[in-house]
Design a protein around this motif. Structure first.
Motif, PDB file in Angstrom:
ATOM      1  N   ALA A  38      43.801   0.923  86.319  1.00 31.27           N
ATOM      2  CA  ALA A  38      42.408   1.015  86.771  1.00 31.27           C
ATOM      3  C   ALA A  38      41.652   2.085  86.007  1.00 31.27           C
ATOM      4  O   ALA A  38      40.491   1.902  85.630  1.00 31.27           O
ATOM      5  N   GLN A  39      42.304   3.220  85.743  1.00 30.70           N
ATOM      6  CA  GLN A  39      41.656   4.286  84.970  1.00 30.70           C
ATOM      7  C   GLN A  39      41.381   3.822  83.545  1.00 30.70           C
ATOM      8  O   GLN A  39      40.312   4.102  82.991  1.00 30.70           O
ATOM      9  N   HIS A  40      42.299   3.082  82.966  1.00 31.01           N
ATOM     10  CA  HIS A  40      42.111   2.555  81.606  1.00 31.01           C
ATOM     11  C   HIS A  40      40.928   1.584  81.560  1.00 31.01           C
ATOM     12  O   HIS A  40      40.114   1.625  80.629  1.00 31.01           O
ATOM     13  N   VAL A  41      40.821   0.718  82.557  1.00 31.16           N
ATOM     14  CA  VAL A  41      39.714  -0.248  82.598  1.00 31.16           C
ATOM     15  C   VAL A  41      38.386   0.472  82.788  1.00 31.16           C
ATOM     16  O   VAL A  41      37.378   0.130  82.162  1.00 31.16           O
ATOM     17  N   GLN A  42      38.351   1.505  83.622  1.00 32.74           N
ATOM     18  CA  GLN A  42      37.112   2.250  83.834  1.00 32.74           C
ATOM     19  C   GLN A  42      36.693   2.987  82.576  1.00 32.74           C
ATOM     20  O   GLN A  42      35.504   3.036  82.228  1.00 32.74           O
ATOM     21  N   GLN A  47      32.861   3.217  77.798  1.00 31.62           N
ATOM     22  CA  GLN A  47      32.667   3.276  76.355  1.00 31.62           C
ATOM     23  C   GLN A  47      31.888   2.090  75.812  1.00 31.62           C
ATOM     24  O   GLN A  47      31.226   2.210  74.791  1.00 31.62           O
ATOM     25  N   THR A  48      31.949   0.952  76.457  1.00 37.70           N
ATOM     26  CA  THR A  48      31.315  -0.243  75.912  1.00 37.70           C
ATOM     27  C   THR A  48      29.930  -0.511  76.467  1.00 37.70           C
ATOM     28  O   THR A  48      29.351  -1.538  76.172  1.00 37.70           O
TER      29      THR A  48
END
Length: 116
Positions: A38-42, A47-48
Motif C-alpha cells: 500500500a505504501q508503494h502504491v501511494q 509521483q505520477t
C-alpha cells in the motif's frame, strides 16, 4: 432428507460451526506485506500526478460555445442577422416565392409618426 424437506448434513454443520467460532486474524507477515504494498502504491500515485495547467481564457470561451466550429457558426449567424437587419424586409422577402410584399407594415414609419 428430513420430514420438512430440508437437507441435513452433520459434517457440514460441524465444519461451519468451527469456522464461525474461529477468529480470522491475518498473520503479522501478511499484514506487513499488505502495508508495504500500500505504501508503494501511494508513493507511485504521488509521483505520477501531473501538474495542473490552467486553461487560457480563449480556450475557456471556445469550449463554452462548443469549440471553434460553434464560434464560427455563431459569427456567421451574427453577420447574417446584421445584413438582414440593415436591408429592408422587402428586399429579403423578394427572394421568397409567394411572399406578399404589400402586406408588410413598416415599423419605422409608425415610429416616426408617433415621434412627431
Amino acid at each position: 432428507m428430513s420430514k420438512n424437506g430440508t437437507h441435513h448434513n452433520d459434517g457440514f454443520d460441524a465444519l461451519f460451526g468451527a469456522a464461525k467460532s474461529a477468529d480470522p486474524v491475518p498473520s503479522a507477515d501478511l499484514m506487513a506485506r499488505i502495508l508495504a504494498d500500500a505504501q508503494h502504491v501511494q508513493d507511485a500515485a504521488v509521483q505520477t500526478v501531473p501538474a495542473v495547467v490552467p486553461k487560457r481564457s480563449r480556450a475557456v470561451w471556445a469550449e463554452l460555445f462548443g469549440g471553434w466550429a460553434g464560434i464560427t457558426t455563431l459569427a456567421a449567424c451574427a453577420c447574417l442577422g446584421m445584413i438582414v437587419g440593415f436591408t429592408s424586409p422587402d428586399a429579403v422577402l423578394s427572394y421568397v416565392p409567394g411572399a406578399d410584399l404589400a402586406s408588410l407594415d413598416d415599423g419605422f414609419d409608425l415610429y416616426l409618426e408617433n415621434e412627431l
